[in-house]
Design an enzyme around this catalytic site. Structure first.
Site, short mmCIF file in Angstrom:
data_model
loop_
_atom_site.label_atom_id
_atom_site.label_comp_id
_atom_site.label_asym_id
_atom_site.label_seq_id
_atom_site.Cartn_x
_atom_site.Cartn_y
_atom_site.Cartn_z
N ASN A 206 0.85 -1.20 0.00
CA ASN A 206 0.00 0.00 0.00
C ASN A 206 0.88 1.24 0.00
O ASN A 206 2.10 1.15 0.01
CB ASN A 206 -0.96 -0.03 1.21
N LYS A 336 -13.57 1.64 16.12
CA LYS A 336 -12.26 0.97 16.19
C LYS A 336 -11.68 1.03 17.59
O LYS A 336 -11.05 0.08 18.06
CB LYS A 336 -11.30 1.64 15.20
N LYS A 340 -10.98 -2.59 19.04
CA LYS A 340 -9.58 -3.02 19.17
C LYS A 340 -9.05 -2.81 20.58
O LYS A 340 -7.87 -3.03 20.83
CB LYS A 340 -8.73 -2.25 18.16
N1 CTP Z 1 -3.79 -2.68 12.40
C1 CTP Z 1 -2.98 -3.69 12.88
N2 CTP Z 1 -3.01 -4.91 12.27
C2 CTP Z 1 -3.82 -5.13 11.22
C3 CTP Z 1 -4.63 -4.09 10.73
C4 CTP Z 1 -4.60 -2.89 11.34
O1 CTP Z 1 -2.23 -3.48 13.84
N3 CTP Z 1 -3.82 -6.32 10.66
C5 CTP Z 1 -3.78 -1.39 13.09
C6 CTP Z 1 -3.22 -0.26 12.28
O2 CTP Z 1 -1.84 -0.10 12.51
C7 CTP Z 1 -4.00 0.93 12.83
C8 CTP Z 1 -5.33 0.34 13.17
O3 CTP Z 1 -5.11 -1.05 13.35
O4 CTP Z 1 -3.45 1.41 14.02
C9 CTP Z 1 -6.44 0.57 12.17
O5 CTP Z 1 -6.09 0.12 10.95
P1 CTP Z 1 -7.07 0.28 9.67
O6 CTP Z 1 -6.40 -0.38 8.53
O7 CTP Z 1 -7.50 1.69 9.53
O8 CTP Z 1 -8.33 -0.46 10.15
P2 CTP Z 1 -8.83 -1.89 9.96
O9 CTP Z 1 -8.90 -2.52 11.29
O10 CTP Z 1 -8.03 -2.57 8.92
O11 CTP Z 1 -10.32 -1.65 9.51
P3 CTP Z 1 -10.90 -1.26 8.08
O12 CTP Z 1 -10.14 -2.08 7.09
O13 CTP Z 1 -12.30 -1.62 8.24
O14 CTP Z 1 -10.71 0.20 7.90
#
Ligand code: CTP
Length: 396
Positions: A206, A336, A340
């Site tokens: 990404n 979130k 989380k």
């Molecule tokens: N994160 C993580 N591990 C993952 C995915 C996300 O630690 N596998 C953490 C990211 O570093 C960030 C937070 O979770 O601090 C939110 O990540 P984001 O990608 O915005 O959210 P998602 O949980 O992936 O939700 P969505 O895809 O629905 O936006």
């Protein structure tokens, strides 16, 4: 929020107080202004009020001021008193313990640290009386920033020009957050993207640059923390004084974070790939005439933040996540926070028109159980500094 009581006295440099207030507000400090009678000749209380977003206090014996907030209360509600500009007159009054207006009374009545930014004509500054007053004040623990040397409004050259607002801000930050505020603390920071292999030469990735996460690691180290930075593949340089653990995939990132525990705080700034390729090939996938393009089978990656935030007795006391959203920013970020089990979520709008993803600036909301703070658009290193100070406050 740390609060500064800004005493504005009557000198040409008083106009710089406005820029200082703007910088203080931008850095997240609360500001209340007290003016001397002469200050109002140089800067209007209305401008001070507009920029500080707070009532300005001028007269010692104003009944409303006394009943709403007396001079003792003014000093009590501040973490630091700053005199900008500190004229020869107010320095003399403070040294002699004279209390004949609100500003000098507050200075006499306070038990908070005081920072003076002297500004005056070079001869007044070099006068034995001023120098003796400065000596007295410094011996009592008053802090001083400046004056600078340079051309002055009175057409003379020499020491006496007030320090510039960014230098005064730096002096304020050093007093409010001594460098070692996080010393003895361990903080884990994740940063950058992850690469999820398709085969030995191809991967899913990404646009994350790692700039924000790396800046956070640097800011935390600057406050004295021991920092383990778990970084996906990035081109930004390693911050100084930080242990960097380089990883590629989400699973490697999780392993590295778990190995780095225990920690007092953890900041998950990485843009972790949500899925990895279940049918990744050990050898390079070849295109062959007449053979259909491969189908990638995706499976969810572990959620690193959620796993560490659920680490039972090993859970860091302060867990910070990021929420990069293009729609329903606040609602998604708030969800979130709960889902989380984070203490803070830094929410940002990453719609392409914002230029935030991969850019140098960020506009964020900080979400916690106690509400939502809207931060102005700041450079990523400024967001990092502000977040590092928030973490320091939360750990205290
Ligand atoms: N994160 C993580 N591990 C993952 C995915 C996300 O630690 N596998 C953490 C990211 O570093 C960030 C937070 O979770 O601090 C939110 O990540 P984001 O990608 O915005 O959210 P998602 O949980 O992936 O939700 P969505 O895809 O629905 O936006």
């Amino acid at each position: 929020m740390k609060r500064v009581l800004l005493i504005v006295s009557g000198g040409i440099a008083a106009f710089k107080a406005l820029e200082l207030i703007r910088l203080l507000r931008k850095s997240g400090y609360g500001v209340t202004c007290v003016t001397t009678e002469n200050a109002e000749q140089f800067v209007t209380p209305l401008s001070l009020q507009a920029l500080s977003e707070n009532k300005v206090f001028g007269k010692l014996f104003s009944l409303t001021d006394e009943s709403e907030m007396g001079h003792i209360q003014l000093s009590r509600s501040a973490d630091l008193l700053v005199v900008v500009p500190a004229t020869a007159n107010i320095l003399a009054k403070a040294a002699a313990g004279i209390a004949d207006d609100l500003a000098s009374t507050v200075l006499l009545a306070t038990d908070k640290p005081v920072l003076m930014a002297p500004a005056m004509n070079v001869r007044m500054w070099l006068h034995a009386a001023t120098q003796a007053n400065m000596k007295t004040l410094v011996s009592r623990g008053v802090h001083v920033v400046g004056p600078d040397e340079g051309a002055m409004a009175c057409n003379e050259f020499g020491p006496g020009r007030m320090a510039e607002p960014p230098a005064i801000l730096a002096a304020i930050e050093a007093l409010l957050h001594p460098p070692g505020v996080l010393s003895g603390r361990h903080v884990i920071v994740t940063s950058g993207p992850t690469h999820e292999p398709i085969d030995p030469v191809r991967y899913i990735a990404n646009r994350s640059s790692g700039r924000q996460g790396h800046a956070i690691a640097a800011a935390l180290a600057g406050l004295g923390a021991r920092v383990t930075l778990v970084s996906g593949p990035v081109t930004v340089p390693d911050p100084a004084d930080v242990t960097v653990v380089r990883v590629e995939s989400a699973r490697e990132m999780l392993d590295a974070c778990q190995s780095a525990l225990p920690a007092d705080a953890a900041v998950f700034a990485a843009a972790v790939a949500d899925w990895r390729v279940a049918n990744a090939s050990d050898g390079k996938i070849k295109k062959r005439p007449g053979v259909a393009a491969p189908t990638l089978e995706l499976v969810p990656n572990p959620d690193i933040l959620a796993t560490i935030a659920a680490a039972g007795p090993h859970r860091p006391r302060v867990v910070v996540g990021f929420a990069a959203e293009t729609d329903d920013l606040l609602a998604n970020a708030q969800a979130k926070l709960v889902r989380k089990n984070a203490d803070f979520i830094v929410a940002n709008d990453v719609s392409p028109e914002t230029g935030i993803m991969g850019g140098t600036e960020n506009a964020v909301h900080l979400i916690s159980a106690s509400g939502v703070e809207e931060w102005p658009r700041l450079a990523k290193h400024e967001v990092a500094q502000r977040l590092a100070l928030k973490i320091a406050e939360a750990l205290h």
